[in-house]
Write a protein that holds these residues in place. Structure first.
Motif, PDB file in Angstrom:
ATOM      1  N   SER A  63       4.238   9.662  -8.195  1.00  0.00           N
ATOM      2  CA  SER A  63       5.343   9.791  -9.142  1.00  0.00           C
ATOM      3  C   SER A  63       5.069   8.972 -10.401  1.00  0.00           C
ATOM      4  O   SER A  63       4.941   7.746 -10.341  1.00  0.00           O
ATOM      5  CB  SER A  63       6.633   9.331  -8.472  1.00  0.00           C
ATOM      6  N   ALA A  64       4.988   9.674 -11.521  1.00  0.00           N
ATOM      7  CA  ALA A  64       4.713   8.986 -12.787  1.00  0.00           C
ATOM      8  C   ALA A  64       5.872   8.073 -13.160  1.00  0.00           C
ATOM      9  O   ALA A  64       5.669   7.013 -13.755  1.00  0.00           O
ATOM     10  CB  ALA A  64       4.465  10.009 -13.890  1.00  0.00           C
ATOM     11  N   PHE A  65       7.082   8.469 -12.750  1.00  0.00           N
ATOM     12  CA  PHE A  65       8.264   7.670 -13.068  1.00  0.00           C
ATOM     13  C   PHE A  65       8.167   6.288 -12.428  1.00  0.00           C
ATOM     14  O   PHE A  65       8.318   5.257 -13.086  1.00  0.00           O
ATOM     15  CB  PHE A  65       9.511   8.410 -12.571  1.00  0.00           C
ATOM     16  N   LEU A  66       7.871   6.272 -11.122  1.00  0.00           N
ATOM     17  CA  LEU A  66       7.740   5.002 -10.401  1.00  0.00           C
ATOM     18  C   LEU A  66       6.621   4.158 -10.993  1.00  0.00           C
ATOM     19  O   LEU A  66       6.747   2.947 -11.151  1.00  0.00           O
ATOM     20  CB  LEU A  66       7.418   5.265  -8.940  1.00  0.00           C
ATOM     21  N   ARG A  67       5.520   4.841 -11.340  1.00  0.00           N
ATOM     22  CA  ARG A  67       4.357   4.126 -11.838  1.00  0.00           C
ATOM     23  C   ARG A  67       4.688   3.408 -13.144  1.00  0.00           C
ATOM     24  O   ARG A  67       4.408   2.233 -13.324  1.00  0.00           O
ATOM     25  CB  ARG A  67       3.231   5.126 -12.053  1.00  0.00           C
ATOM     26  N   PHE A 117       0.832  -1.199   0.000  1.00  0.00           N
ATOM     27  CA  PHE A 117       0.000   0.000   0.000  1.00  0.00           C
ATOM     28  C   PHE A 117       0.872   1.256   0.000  1.00  0.00           C
ATOM     29  O   PHE A 117       0.617   2.208  -0.736  1.00  0.00           O
ATOM     30  CB  PHE A 117      -0.915  -0.015   1.218  1.00  0.00           C
ATOM     31  N   VAL A 118       1.931   1.245   0.824  1.00  0.00           N
ATOM     32  CA  VAL A 118       2.784   2.432   0.941  1.00  0.00           C
ATOM     33  C   VAL A 118       3.478   2.720  -0.392  1.00  0.00           C
ATOM     34  O   VAL A 118       3.519   3.874  -0.851  1.00  0.00           O
ATOM     35  CB  VAL A 118       3.815   2.234   2.080  1.00  0.00           C
ATOM     36  N   VAL A 119       3.984   1.660  -1.041  1.00  0.00           N
ATOM     37  CA  VAL A 119       4.670   1.877  -2.319  1.00  0.00           C
ATOM     38  C   VAL A 119       3.672   2.359  -3.372  1.00  0.00           C
ATOM     39  O   VAL A 119       3.989   3.227  -4.190  1.00  0.00           O
ATOM     40  CB  VAL A 119       5.394   0.591  -2.767  1.00  0.00           C
ATOM     41  N   ALA A 120       2.441   1.842  -3.328  1.00  0.00           N
ATOM     42  CA  ALA A 120       1.416   2.302  -4.266  1.00  0.00           C
ATOM     43  C   ALA A 120       1.142   3.784  -4.060  1.00  0.00           C
ATOM     44  O   ALA A 120       0.950   4.541  -5.017  1.00  0.00           O
ATOM     45  CB  ALA A 120       0.139   1.493  -4.076  1.00  0.00           C
ATOM     46  N   GLN A 121       1.155   4.199  -2.797  1.00  0.00           N
ATOM     47  CA  GLN A 121       1.023   5.611  -2.427  1.00  0.00           C
ATOM     48  C   GLN A 121       2.055   6.474  -3.159  1.00  0.00           C
ATOM     49  O   GLN A 121       1.733   7.514  -3.723  1.00  0.00           O
ATOM     50  CB  GLN A 121       1.322   5.717  -0.927  1.00  0.00           C
ATOM     51  N   TRP A 122       3.318   6.020  -3.105  1.00  0.00           N
ATOM     52  CA  TRP A 122       4.397   6.747  -3.787  1.00  0.00           C
ATOM     53  C   TRP A 122       4.161   6.765  -5.284  1.00  0.00           C
ATOM     54  O   TRP A 122       4.329   7.784  -5.935  1.00  0.00           O
ATOM     55  CB  TRP A 122       5.756   6.102  -3.521  1.00  0.00           C
ATOM     56  N   ALA A 123       3.760   5.593  -5.800  1.00  0.00           N
ATOM     57  CA  ALA A 123       3.633   5.465  -7.252  1.00  0.00           C
ATOM     58  C   ALA A 123       2.531   6.362  -7.795  1.00  0.00           C
ATOM     59  O   ALA A 123       2.607   6.834  -8.919  1.00  0.00           O
ATOM     60  CB  ALA A 123       3.380   4.011  -7.630  1.00  0.00           C
ATOM     61  N   VAL A 124       1.491   6.595  -6.972  1.00  0.00           N
ATOM     62  CA  VAL A 124       0.429   7.488  -7.426  1.00  0.00           C
ATOM     63  C   VAL A 124       0.985   8.874  -7.645  1.00  0.00           C
ATOM     64  O   VAL A 124       0.626   9.579  -8.592  1.00  0.00           O
ATOM     65  CB  VAL A 124      -0.721   7.514  -6.389  1.00  0.00           C
TER      66      VAL A 124
END
Lengths: 318, 295
Positions: free
Chosen positions: A147-151, A138-145
């Motif tokens: 940052s387009a790069f991470l996503r 969940f936390v990493v998904a939070q970041w990915a939302v």
């Protein structure tokens, strides 16, 4: 009136089969094959009762809450009766397939052992791994939302990982984290991370633009927008992952125990008792696992219902 | 708008993969280095950091083999051994692939049959559907050793017991997807079939089967990955002679970490290849229906 008479007759056929099971010596089908007719009649009676119950359920919507659970219950009863009849009737060796009654006896007689296994596998490994895996996903998904790069990078990786048999990392984790529950928890963390990540990301992204605008006009802070708008809209997806992960976690823990464990745990019990041909004990462990899995799934479903009462998929059912 | 390199998916993916490999090398250095230092100290030998740095990637049984070590092992066991050799990963992959595909086929058929039954019979819907869902809250893999032993006692060995476990894992997503898909046909179309006085069979072949196809393929992708997991796990508890699961287990018994990693990567490649193949079939079929590929 004849309808209830037929129902009584059907129940009587079922009862006859039950009496036959308790009174006759084992191997009775070998000696009196004619009794097989009773078994056939009994399955026909059970399926007939099932059809009647389903019809009744439709005609009496007010009593649905009572009748509806009866239908799968009767189905399970039919299967168990069939199983017991075949095993006892043909005196099948317990090494091949133990009778349900033998499994029940093994369950009752070995409660302390089964409880110790349950504590080791479920209360320690599964809960710890499930919690860490879901939270980090969940936390990493939070970041990915944000940052387009991470996503862009993580989504194809996540899809790739979902095709990989992750239980295969079990031997590596046992090597790294030792034989105890920590290694099983580590396997579960890796197994549950990606489903949670992909689902939360989809959920958090599904946020309606109108809602975002509304929050903006309210001058809501970022935290408020997240808690009041984004998170509730993501919850259906998150619960999807939570339910999926609940079964994945149990499977991961049990399979990881095949690779080495202290002399306790459900996977250990299964692999050793299979080696000693104690099939009733193996099945008893499976029953415990099934109950644990169903209860955790049910608890999650209840929690979902109480948190998502507003969602169309729940409102529509009323 | 101007297109930047940093906006492309490939760029992000490459950077992440490079970062992962970098972390991998670093982790291998730390884990194997510690292992090395421990052995040296146990032997009461002196050591220096430069010496550890040199030898960390050459340890015999490393805690974490570096990427190039895994690649070497993979190359050795895939290309440099004849396919019939017991040390060839291709040989083991084929054993696993056999039971995966057979189990996937059986599971898809079983799943579709159950779904058709559930959609057409209210009794089955009420009595069977709860148990289909409950069957997945049981760790099915726990039954794997039992199935293998029981069928072995009945003189059924080899590919069939493993395929049955794959089948058990793969039928569920197919059933759920197909039930949803068979019920997903347009209400207008259903009413049209009704005005035509179409029989259940006609409605099924002319309408429901088509509305179910996109759902079916989404399920098949999940199912084939699950079937591979089933086949690998089925090889674990019974001391199977061949297959990727057997490689994992023997690698874990003898501490051959490189062998474990190579088998794991082979399984990953096999899994993504299978999912990709189902995706290709999906695109080919849905294209013929007029590009519903996004459904």
């Amino acid at each position: 009136m004849p309808k209830s008479l037929i129902n009584l007759l059907l129940l009587a056929v079922l009862a006859c089969q039950l009496v036959l099971l308790t009174k006759a010596e084992s191997g009775f089908y070998n000696q009196h094959p004619a009794w097989l007719l009773l078994l056939i009649a009994c399955s026909a009676a059970a399926s007939c009762l099932l059809t009647r119950l389903t019809l009744l359920c439709q005609h009496l919507p007010s009593k649905q809450a009572v009748i509806k659970p009866l239908i799968p219950g009767l189905f399970a009863f039919m299967l168990l009766l069939f199983w017991q009849s075949i095993v006892v009737g043909y005196a099948i060796s317990p090494v091949l397939l133990p009778a349900p009654s033998a499994i029940f006896n093994a369950l009752i007689n070995n409660l302390p052992i089964l409880w110790a296994d349950f504590k080791q596998t479920y209360l320690k490994a599964v809960l710890a791994g499930y919690f860490i895996g879901c939270l980090s996903g969940f936390v990493v998904a939070q970041w990915a939302v944000k940052s387009a790069f991470l996503r862009r990078g993580l989504v194809p990786l996540g899809n790739f990982m979902s095709a990989i048999p992750i239980v295969g990392i079990a031997p590596i984790m046992v090597m790294w984290f030792g034989f105890d529950w920590q290694s099983k928890a580590a396997v579960i963390v890796v197994m549950t991370f990606f489903p949670m990540f992909i689902n939360s990301l989809t959920g958090l992204q599904s946020c309606d633009a109108i809602h975002k605008d509304l929050m903006h006009t309210y001058a809501a802070s970022k935290t408020q927008t997240f808690v009041k708008s984004q998170l509730p809209q993501a919850l259906p997806f998150i619960f999807n992952a939570l339910k999926l992960n609940a079964t994945l976690a149990l499977i991961g823990a049990i399979v990881a125990e095949f690779f080495g464990t202290p002399i306790v745990g459900m996977g250990f019990r299964i692999s050793t008792e299979v080696g000693r041909m104690n099939m009733d004990m193996v099945w008893a462990t499976i029953v415990v696992a099934a109950i644990a899995g169903s209860l955790s799934y049910g608890a999650l479903a209840l929690l979902e219902k109480s948190l998502l009462f507003w969602h169309p998929s729940f409102r529509g059912n009323k | 708008m101007k297109k930047y390199l940093t906006d492309s998916q490939w760029f992000s993916l490459m950077i992440l993969v490079v970062a992962i490999i970098g972390i991998w090398y670093l982790a291998a250095l730390i884990m194997n280095g510690n292992q090395l230092i421990n052995t040296l100290e146990r032997k009461k030998q002196d050591w220096t950091y430069s010496q550890v740095l040199q030898q960390a990637y050459q340890v015999k049984r490393p805690m974490l083999p570096a990427p190039h070590q895994v690649a070497m092992e993979l190359k050795k066991s895939v290309f440099e051994r004849s396919i019939s050799s017991k040390r060839s990963l291709v040989f083991h992959s084929f054993i696993t692939l056999n039971s995966t595909l057979l189990g996937f086929l059986l599971g898809s058929i079983l799943g579709i049959v159950i779904a058709i039954g559930i959609v057409h019979s209210k009794t089955l819907d009420a009595s069977l559907m709860p148990w289909v869902i409950a069957s997945q809250t049981i760790p099915i893999l726990a039954i794997a050793p039992i199935i293998v032993v029981v069928l072995g006692a009945l003189n059924i060995t080899g590919v069939v017991p493993k395929a049955i476990i794959s089948m058990y894992l793969s039928f569920f997503p197919v059933t759920i997807g197909m039930v949803k898909g068979l019920r997903a046909s347009d209400t207008l179309h259903q009413e049209l079939m009704y005005t035509y006085n179409a029989s259940a069979l006609q409605t099924f072949w002319k309408l429901r089967w088509y509305s179910a196809q996109p759902y079916l393929f989404a399920s098949l992708k999940v199912a084939i990955a699950a079937a591979l997991v089933g086949a690998i796990v089925a090889e674990l508890p019974t001391g199977a002679q061949g297959g990727l699961g057997a490689r994992l287990l023997s690698g874990s018994y003898y501490g051959q970490t490189e062998q474990i990693w190579a088998a794991l990567i082979m399984a990953a490649l096999l899994g993504s290849l299978l999912v990709w193949l189902v995706g290709v079939a999906e695109r080919a079929l849905l294209k013929r229906r007029g590009g519903l590929a996004n459904a």
